[in-house]
Design an enzyme around this catalytic site. Sequence first.
Site, PDB file in Angstrom:
ATOM      1  N   SER A   1      21.672  82.155  54.494  1.00 26.85           N
ATOM      2  CA  SER A   1      22.753  82.376  53.871  1.00 26.85           C
ATOM      3  C   SER A   1      23.188  83.991  53.949  1.00 26.85           C
ATOM      4  O   SER A   1      22.203  84.844  54.167  1.00 26.85           O
ATOM      5  CB  SER A   1      22.941  82.210  52.457  1.00 26.85           C
ATOM      6  OG  SER A   1      23.733  82.685  51.559  1.00 26.85           O
TER       7      SER A   1
ATOM      8  N   TYR B   1      19.199  81.476  44.052  1.00 28.51           N
ATOM      9  CA  TYR B   1      19.785  81.332  45.147  1.00 28.51           C
ATOM     10  C   TYR B   1      19.304  82.408  46.365  1.00 28.51           C
ATOM     11  O   TYR B   1      18.975  82.212  47.522  1.00 28.51           O
ATOM     12  CB  TYR B   1      21.170  80.911  45.316  1.00 28.51           C
ATOM     13  CG  TYR B   1      21.949  80.554  46.576  1.00 28.51           C
ATOM     14  CD1 TYR B   1      21.908  79.169  47.053  1.00 28.51           C
ATOM     15  CD2 TYR B   1      22.491  81.397  47.211  1.00 28.51           C
ATOM     16  CE1 TYR B   1      22.190  78.701  48.368  1.00 28.51           C
ATOM     17  CE2 TYR B   1      23.307  80.983  48.671  1.00 28.51           C
ATOM     18  CZ  TYR B   1      22.806  79.719  48.833  1.00 28.51           C
ATOM     19  OH  TYR B   1      23.601  79.316  50.042  1.00 28.51           O
TER      20      TYR B   1
END
Length: 190
Positions: free
Chosen positions: A81, A94
Site C-alpha cells: 500500500s 493498517y
Amino acid sequence: FDVTDTAAVDAAFEHVEDHVGPIHVLLNNAGVNLREPFTELHDETWRQVMAVNLDGPMRVARAAARRMIPRGRGKIINTCSLLSERARATCSPYAVSKAALQMLTRALAVELAPHNIQVNGIGPGYFVTEMTRDLRDDAEFDRWVREKTPAGRWGDPAELVGCAVFLASDASSFVNGQVIYVDGGWLAAL
C-alpha cells in the site's frame, strides 16, 4: 477461504492443485482497514488487521512456497500500500501491517530467490474500491486526495493489472524484493 485460518489455507491450496493444477503465481490481495484514532484503538481491532493484512499473506505465501520450491520456480506478489511508506491518522494498524508486509516481501525474496521464486509487491495509492467508498464520499477527503495526487484523481483498479501482469511474467525474472507503487505520482511529489 479465510486467510487467517492455516487449515483453510492449506485445504484451499490442496483443492486448487488437485482440481485446477499447479500454482505458479500467487497474488496475495486480502486486506482490511479498520479506522480508529490511536488513543481509542481496541486491541481486537489491532489483532484483526494484523491477522488479515500480515499473518494472512504469510500463511498463503508459505503454502505457495512449499509447492513452488520443488518445482524450482514461482512468483509471489503481495498487495502492499501507499501506507507501506506513509502514515495517516486513524490508520495505525493498517499502515503498520502494510509496512511489515513490505518487509515480509523483501525477506521472502531473499530466502526464496535460490529456488527461482521472485517475491515482489504492488503498492496502490488511493483507488476507487468498496474499501474507499466512505473516503470518496467525504468531500474534504476526496479533494485532499485529488490535490495530493499529481494525476489529480483516484486510480481505477484496472490500472493495477499491468503491474500485476509484469510481476507475474518472465519479464520480471530478475526483479525481486521490490514494491512497485501505482499511485498516480503520490510518493514522487512533495
